[in-house]
Design an enzyme around this catalytic site. Sequence first.
Site, PDB file in Angstrom:
ATOM      1  N   GLU A  89       0.817  -1.214   0.000  1.00  0.00           N
ATOM      2  CA  GLU A  89       0.000   0.000   0.000  1.00  0.00           C
ATOM      3  C   GLU A  89       0.849   1.262   0.000  1.00  0.00           C
ATOM      4  O   GLU A  89       2.010   1.252   0.391  1.00  0.00           O
ATOM      5  CB  GLU A  89      -0.923  -0.011   1.215  1.00  0.00           C
ATOM      6  CG  GLU A  89      -0.150  -0.117   2.501  1.00  0.00           C
ATOM      7  CD  GLU A  89      -1.036  -0.397   3.694  1.00  0.00           C
ATOM      8  OE1 GLU A  89      -1.860  -1.316   3.625  1.00  0.00           O
ATOM      9  OE2 GLU A  89      -0.902   0.316   4.685  1.00  0.00           O
ATOM     10  N   CYS A 102       3.627   8.303   1.491  1.00  0.00           N
ATOM     11  CA  CYS A 102       4.127   7.305   2.429  1.00  0.00           C
ATOM     12  C   CYS A 102       4.253   5.997   1.652  1.00  0.00           C
ATOM     13  O   CYS A 102       3.249   5.477   1.156  1.00  0.00           O
ATOM     14  CB  CYS A 102       3.105   7.200   3.562  1.00  0.00           C
ATOM     15  SG  CYS A 102       3.456   5.926   4.758  1.00  0.00           S
ATOM     16  N   CYS A 109       6.282  -7.559   6.729  1.00  0.00           N
ATOM     17  CA  CYS A 109       7.464  -7.179   7.511  1.00  0.00           C
ATOM     18  C   CYS A 109       7.787  -8.324   8.461  1.00  0.00           C
ATOM     19  O   CYS A 109       6.890  -8.946   9.021  1.00  0.00           O
ATOM     20  CB  CYS A 109       7.185  -5.902   8.310  1.00  0.00           C
ATOM     21  SG  CYS A 109       8.636  -5.313   9.226  1.00  0.00           S
ATOM     22  N   CYS A 113       6.543  -6.305  15.256  1.00  0.00           N
ATOM     23  CA  CYS A 113       6.110  -5.383  16.317  1.00  0.00           C
ATOM     24  C   CYS A 113       4.656  -5.719  16.650  1.00  0.00           C
ATOM     25  O   CYS A 113       3.817  -5.863  15.752  1.00  0.00           O
ATOM     26  CB  CYS A 113       6.255  -3.927  15.869  1.00  0.00           C
ATOM     27  SG  CYS A 113       7.958  -3.535  15.398  1.00  0.00           S
ATOM     28  N   CYS A 116       1.502  -3.569  15.384  1.00  0.00           N
ATOM     29  CA  CYS A 116       1.487  -3.146  13.987  1.00  0.00           C
ATOM     30  C   CYS A 116       0.813  -4.196  13.102  1.00  0.00           C
ATOM     31  O   CYS A 116       1.163  -5.380  13.147  1.00  0.00           O
ATOM     32  CB  CYS A 116       2.931  -2.915  13.534  1.00  0.00           C
ATOM     33  SG  CYS A 116       3.095  -2.692  11.752  1.00  0.00           S
ATOM     34  N   CYS A 333      -0.359   2.024   8.970  1.00  0.00           N
ATOM     35  CA  CYS A 333       0.565   0.971   8.578  1.00  0.00           C
ATOM     36  C   CYS A 333      -0.079  -0.410   8.381  1.00  0.00           C
ATOM     37  O   CYS A 333      -0.487  -1.057   9.330  1.00  0.00           O
ATOM     38  CB  CYS A 333       1.604   0.909   9.704  1.00  0.00           C
ATOM     39  SG  CYS A 333       3.015  -0.106   9.387  1.00  0.00           S
TER      40      CYS A 333
HETATM   41  N1  SAH Z   1       9.296  -0.364   9.681  1.00  0.00           N
HETATM   42  C1  SAH Z   1       9.504   1.047   9.802  1.00  0.00           C
HETATM   43  C2  SAH Z   1       8.649   1.882   8.869  1.00  0.00           C
HETATM   44  C3  SAH Z   1       7.233   1.450   8.673  1.00  0.00           C
HETATM   45  S1  SAH Z   1       6.195   1.562  10.092  1.00  0.00           S
HETATM   46  C4  SAH Z   1       9.321   1.473  11.227  1.00  0.00           C
HETATM   47  O1  SAH Z   1       8.852   0.682  12.041  1.00  0.00           O
HETATM   48  O2  SAH Z   1       9.704   2.603  11.533  1.00  0.00           O
HETATM   49  C5  SAH Z   1       5.873   3.320  10.138  1.00  0.00           C
HETATM   50  C6  SAH Z   1       5.465   3.848  11.495  1.00  0.00           C
HETATM   51  O3  SAH Z   1       4.152   3.404  11.849  1.00  0.00           O
HETATM   52  C7  SAH Z   1       6.386   3.387  12.607  1.00  0.00           C
HETATM   53  O4  SAH Z   1       6.742   4.459  13.432  1.00  0.00           O
HETATM   54  C8  SAH Z   1       5.523   2.381  13.333  1.00  0.00           C
HETATM   55  O5  SAH Z   1       5.951   2.156  14.616  1.00  0.00           O
HETATM   56  C9  SAH Z   1       4.167   3.021  13.215  1.00  0.00           C
HETATM   57  N2  SAH Z   1       3.047   2.130  13.516  1.00  0.00           N
HETATM   58  C10 SAH Z   1       2.948   0.810  13.282  1.00  0.00           C
HETATM   59  N3  SAH Z   1       1.750   0.325  13.709  1.00  0.00           N
HETATM   60  C11 SAH Z   1       1.080   1.376  14.208  1.00  0.00           C
HETATM   61  C12 SAH Z   1      -0.200   1.533  14.813  1.00  0.00           C
HETATM   62  N4  SAH Z   1      -1.014   0.496  14.974  1.00  0.00           N
HETATM   63  N5  SAH Z   1      -0.536   2.758  15.218  1.00  0.00           N
HETATM   64  C13 SAH Z   1       0.283   3.817  15.069  1.00  0.00           C
HETATM   65  N6  SAH Z   1       1.491   3.741  14.515  1.00  0.00           N
HETATM   66  C14 SAH Z   1       1.898   2.532  14.096  1.00  0.00           C
HETATM   67 FE1  SF4 Z   2       7.685  -3.755  10.613  1.00  0.00          FE
HETATM   68 FE2  SF4 Z   2       5.455  -2.633  11.533  1.00  0.00          FE
HETATM   69 FE3  SF4 Z   2       7.547  -2.980  13.159  1.00  0.00          FE
HETATM   70 FE4  SF4 Z   2       7.681  -1.116  11.205  1.00  0.00          FE
HETATM   71  S1  SF4 Z   2       6.283  -1.135  12.968  1.00  0.00           S
HETATM   72  S2  SF4 Z   2       9.231  -2.658  11.773  1.00  0.00           S
HETATM   73  S3  SF4 Z   2       6.459  -2.171   9.620  1.00  0.00           S
HETATM   74  S4  SF4 Z   2       6.355  -4.615  12.182  1.00  0.00           S
END
Ligand code: SAH
Ligand code: SF4
Length: 348
Positions: A89, A102, A109, A113, A116, A333
Site C-alpha cells: 500500500e 508514504c 514485515c 512489532c 502493527c 501501517c
Molecule cells: N518499519 C519502519 C517503517 C514502517 S512503520 C518502522 O517501524 O519505523 C511506520 C510507522 O508506523 C512506525 O513508526 C511504526 O511504529 C508506526 N506504527 C505501526 N503500527 C502502528 C499503529 N497500529 N498505530 C500507530 N502507529 C503505528
Molecule cells: Fe515492521 Fe510494523 Fe515494526 Fe515497522 S512497525 S518494523 S512495519 S512490524
Amino acid sequence: MSDLTRYGATRDDLTELFDGLPRYRVDQVWQGLYEQLATPEELTNLPKALRAEVAAVLPLSLAVVTEQTSDRGETVKWLWELADGTQVETVLMHYADRSTVCVSSQAGCAMGCTFCATGQAGFDRHLTAGEIVEQVVRAGRRARDDGRRLSNVVFMGMGEPLANYDPTWAAIERMHGDLGLSARHLTVSTVGIVPGIRRLATETLPVNLAVSLHAADDELRDSLVPINRRYPLSTLMDACAGYLQAKGRRLSFEWALIDGVNDRPGDAELLVERSRSLPLPAHVNLIPLNPTPGYAVRGSPIQRVREFRDELRAGGVNATVRRTRGTEIDAACGQLRATQVKLPSRTT
Ligand code: SAH
Ligand code: SF4
C-alpha cells in the site's frame, strides 16, 4: 541483474533496450517518465510506434486493487498488486505547505512489532527499487492531477526499509537524481536496525532519519519491538548519535501512544532523557495508536496524548502530535491490506 520494469530499468537499460534509436530519443523517454511523470501514451513527442514499444517492453509493476480517498480528497490510499500477486500500500497526503507520499519498502514485515498490522501479518518479500520508485511516481501523478506537487517521501508504509537496504537506497537515489526531490524531504523510518543506521550515516545524501522508539527502557521495548533484543537501546542510541554526528541534522523518534503501556509519567521522563542524551535532542512525533486486529490494547485518550506531549516539552524536548490521516480508510501501517485479507475485525 536488471529489473526491466518501467521504473526499475536504468538509463543504461533503456539504451540497450532501444538499441539503434538515436540518443536524443532515449533521453526523451527518460525525461518523459521521470520529469513529466508521463505514461508512454502521453509522450506525444515520440512516434506512435515507439510509444507503444515503451509501453510493451517496460511494464508497470503496480496494479490498482483499490484506491480510496478521504479527508475531503486530502488523503488518497492505494492498495496495489505486484506482478507475483503480493500486495502493498501507498498513501498520499496533501497538507497546506506540502504533499507527502508514504511508501512501502517490503510486502509485509519480518520485525513482528506487536501493535502493527503489517508485523502481525508477517513477511512476504522485499520490494525492488523499481516497485518503490513507482509508488512515488504514481502518487506524484495523482498530486499533479489534484493541482499539487509531490514534495516529500516518507518510508512509513509497509516494511522495514533498512532490512531491504540496497533497493531502498537505489530508490532514494532515483527519487533525488531523477525525480528531483530534495534529500531534506526524504525520510527513512526504521524500527532500529543498527547496521543499517550506521551504513546510512556513510551515504552522501543527507536524508532524514526517523527511529520508531515507542519505549525508552529495554524491558518494555523488548515486548513491543522484538528486534530490540538484538539491538538494545544503548546500541541504538549510539548509532543515532553517530548518524547525527555524520549528518549534523536532527533526527526524530516515533512514539505510538498505547493506553497504560507506554504513556505512564515515567515513560515521558525516560524519553526526555533518551532524547537529550543525543548531540542534538531528538524531535518526538507522537502518534495516537491505530487499532489493529491482533493487538487488544487501545490508543491513549487524546487528553493523555496532549499531557504526554506537554510533559516532553516541559523537559525541553520538541514534541508534536501527528494528525492521523485517513482513519476512515484504514490509512495506518498495513491496515488496508489487513482489511482486504479479512483478518478478524478490530477490537475497538
Ligand atoms: N518499519 C519502519 C517503517 C514502517 S512503520 C518502522 O517501524 O519505523 C511506520 C510507522 O508506523 C512506525 O513508526 C511504526 O511504529 C508506526 N506504527 C505501526 N503500527 C502502528 C499503529 N497500529 N498505530 C500507530 N502507529 C503505528
Ligand atoms: Fe515492521 Fe510494523 Fe515494526 Fe515497522 S512497525 S518494523 S512495519 S512490524
